[in-house]
Design an enzyme around this catalytic site. Structure first.
Site, mmCIF file in Angstrom:
data_model
loop_
_atom_site.group_PDB
_atom_site.id
_atom_site.type_symbol
_atom_site.label_atom_id
_atom_site.label_comp_id
_atom_site.label_asym_id
_atom_site.label_seq_id
_atom_site.Cartn_x
_atom_site.Cartn_y
_atom_site.Cartn_z
ATOM 1 N N SER A 144 0.727 -0.954 -0.308
ATOM 2 C CA SER A 144 0.439 -0.364 -0.001
ATOM 3 C C SER A 144 1.219 1.123 0.084
ATOM 4 O O SER A 144 1.703 1.604 0.567
ATOM 5 C CB SER A 144 -0.781 -0.002 1.110
ATOM 6 O OG SER A 144 -1.641 -1.086 1.348
ATOM 7 N N SER A 202 -1.070 -7.885 5.108
ATOM 8 C CA SER A 202 -1.004 -9.046 3.705
ATOM 9 C C SER A 202 0.580 -10.215 4.021
ATOM 10 O O SER A 202 0.764 -10.638 5.822
ATOM 11 C CB SER A 202 -0.175 -7.833 2.956
ATOM 12 O OG SER A 202 0.672 -7.288 3.394
#
Ligand code: HPA
Length: 268
Positions: free
Chosen positions: A30, A208
């Site tokens: 991100s 993640s």
């Protein structure tokens, strides 16, 4: 269609089009996608055009592969919290394996659990704790990729860690090291959960990476992980958490992050 069949279709799509055969995969987390824009002579493959790939939904992710002579880079990844099955979250890792990738550099935005960390720190991942409550290898084992019960005692490759630390030193960066703890998200953790993670030995927390790293290890791809500590985790500071802050911090560190990644990619 069987997973292997779907993977082969996706790999063939890229093989039929690319003039490169990269040996290193890179996953950009991100806010960290800009590295992929900085690569010269690159080919781009939008996820939506590659057969059988899910489509990335989260803000701050572009959703394409960027391929050069030495790396295949994912601008945007698939998260478990988006509702994908872990076979889909990790689909690109096996795709990379079919394309000949031998080493993987995974990056992510993460919350700092270790009280010695500050927002903006970069942490080389030494190990992980899977708190997602599931495992991407559950189900029929794909023997062509690896064994039923893969070893995870060297989940993060020692030589690659050393290369990363040296690259950081050369750049005058003090890289932190630590254990990454994966939660499903998408809610941020509670302060009590963060205290638990700290007691368990986690230094950073995120949503993640762990499924991808398990699948990479299963198929014999060596892994380096780098977390961008975008915020202090819940309860470490009194501030409420939000995704905008995560992206803001990645923007502040993106130059040093890109330089670091460039120099690591050259060395591995
Ligand atoms: N928790 C989980 N994931 C994150 C965080 C966090 O504090 N920051 C960035 N990703």
């Amino acid at each position: 269609m069987e997973l292997m069949e779907r993977l082969k279709q996706a790999a063939d799509y890229i093989k039929e089009r690319t003039k490169y055969s990269p040996k290193t995969g890179v996953i950009l987390g991100s806010g960290l996608g800009e590295f992929g824009d900085s690569l010269e002579n690159a080919e781009y493959y939008d996820y939506k055009d590659v057969p059988n790939l899910p489509v990335s939904t989260v803000v701050g992710h572009k959703g394409r592969f960027v391929v050069t002579d030495n790396i295949i880079c994912m601008q945007g990844r698939f998260h478990f919290y988006e509702g994908y099955k872990l076979n889909d979250v990790t689909f690109p890792i096996r795709l990379m394996k079919l394309l000949g990738v031998e080493k993987l550099i995974v990056t992510n935005a993460a919350g700092g659990v270790n009280t010695n960390f500050s927002a903006g720190d970069l942490m080389v991942i030494t190990d992980h704790i899977n708190m997602m409550g599931t495992n991407p290898l559950i189900g029929e084992n794909l023997d062509d990729f690896g064994t039923r019960f893969p070893d995870m005692s060297n989940g993060y490759d020692k030589d690659m860690i050393e290369i990363a630390m040296k690259a950081g030193e050369k750049q005058g960066l003090t890289l932190k090291q630590g254990v990454y703890c994966a939660m499903t998200g998408p809610s941020f953790e509670t302060p009590a959960e963060i205290r638990m993670v700290r007691v368990l030995g986690g230094d950073a927390v995120g949503m993640s990476t762990v499924p991808e790293v398990i699948i990479a290890n299963h198929c014999g791809i060596r892994v380096l992980g780098i977390s961008c500590i975008t915020n202090l985790a819940a309860g470490v500071s009194q501030q409420p958490l939000n995704h905008a802050e995560v992206i803001e911090t990645t923007q502040l560190v993106k130059e040093k992050f890109i330089d670091l990644l460039k120099s690591i990619v050259q060395e591995v």
